[in-house]
Motif scaffolding. Structure first.
Motif, mmCIF file in Angstrom:
data_model
loop_
_atom_site.group_PDB
_atom_site.id
_atom_site.type_symbol
_atom_site.label_atom_id
_atom_site.label_comp_id
_atom_site.label_asym_id
_atom_site.label_seq_id
_atom_site.Cartn_x
_atom_site.Cartn_y
_atom_site.Cartn_z
ATOM 1 N N GLU A 11 -12.473 34.642 -7.461
ATOM 2 C CA GLU A 11 -11.575 35.753 -7.811
ATOM 3 C C GLU A 11 -10.726 36.177 -6.611
ATOM 4 O O GLU A 11 -9.529 36.436 -6.738
ATOM 5 C CB GLU A 11 -12.377 36.948 -8.329
ATOM 6 N N ARG A 14 -8.040 33.626 -6.089
ATOM 7 C CA ARG A 14 -7.018 33.753 -7.123
ATOM 8 C C ARG A 14 -6.062 34.895 -6.771
ATOM 9 O O ARG A 14 -4.847 34.756 -6.864
ATOM 10 C CB ARG A 14 -7.656 33.998 -8.491
ATOM 11 N N ARG A 15 -6.603 36.018 -6.344
ATOM 12 C CA ARG A 15 -5.755 37.156 -5.962
ATOM 13 C C ARG A 15 -4.908 36.843 -4.735
ATOM 14 O O ARG A 15 -3.732 37.195 -4.672
ATOM 15 C CB ARG A 15 -6.610 38.390 -5.701
ATOM 16 N N GLY A 18 -2.009 34.658 -5.778
ATOM 17 C CA GLY A 18 -1.002 35.461 -6.462
ATOM 18 C C GLY A 18 -0.231 36.334 -5.490
ATOM 19 O O GLY A 18 0.994 36.471 -5.590
ATOM 20 N N ASN A 19 -0.940 36.904 -4.536
ATOM 21 C CA ASN A 19 -0.292 37.748 -3.529
ATOM 22 C C ASN A 19 0.626 36.937 -2.628
ATOM 23 O O ASN A 19 1.682 37.417 -2.219
ATOM 24 C CB ASN A 19 -1.335 38.485 -2.696
ATOM 25 N N ARG A 125 -2.404 43.917 -2.142
ATOM 26 C CA ARG A 125 -2.509 44.252 -3.574
ATOM 27 C C ARG A 125 -3.794 43.686 -4.179
ATOM 28 O O ARG A 125 -4.098 42.507 -4.057
ATOM 29 C CB ARG A 125 -1.311 43.703 -4.333
ATOM 30 N N GLY A 126 -4.511 44.572 -4.832
ATOM 31 C CA GLY A 126 -5.722 44.159 -5.530
ATOM 32 C C GLY A 126 -6.893 43.854 -4.640
ATOM 33 O O GLY A 126 -7.900 43.329 -5.100
ATOM 34 N N MET A 127 -6.815 44.184 -3.365
ATOM 35 C CA MET A 127 -7.894 43.828 -2.441
ATOM 36 C C MET A 127 -8.745 45.023 -2.037
ATOM 37 O O MET A 127 -9.594 44.891 -1.173
ATOM 38 C CB MET A 127 -7.318 43.175 -1.171
#
Length: 128
Positions: A11, A14-15, A18-19, A125-127
């Protein structure tokens, strides 16, 4: 007391991927805008007939500036900023009769801090 570890590396990767793509797109947008602003306001030497300081005459070169992202592999993106207008190299590098105005190089260099910040923001982002 038992400790249990869970593997979330898939995961996270994957992030991160995307980042990375988001960062590359953001860099292209920032660099394109910076190059166009450099074309309009970055040079003060008078040229042309009638005399003016901006590089833009017809808008063709200005409008052709683009930023694109190439996927090199799953973890590497390349941002390319430039133009396909054939006379751009003469404006950028100069000729025997015209002083070069390296608007692409200068625009990107002028936007280094903004580019760095965009990359930092995209990678966060998202971390959290």
């Amino acid at each position: 007391m038992a400790v249990r570890f869970e593997d979330h590396s898939t995961e996270v990767l994957r992030r991160v991927r995307g980042n990375l793509k988001t960062a590359a797109v953001d860099v292209g947008d920032i660099a394109r805008d910076a190059v166009q602003m450099k074309m309009l306001y970055g040079y003060h030497d008078v040229h042309g007939n009638p005399p003016h300081t901006e590089i833009v005459d017809t808008g063709r070169l200005f409008d052709s500036i683009e930023g694109s992202v190439n996927v090199i592999n799953a973890n590497v993106y390349q941002t390319v900023v430039g133009t396909d207008v054939e006379y751009a190299k003469y404006v950028h590098e100069g000729t025997s009769k015209l002083k070069g105005r390296p608007f692409i190089t200068d625009g990107i260099l002028d936007s280094r801090e903004e580019i760095k910040e965009a990359i930092r923001e995209a990678m966060r982002r998202g971390m959290t």
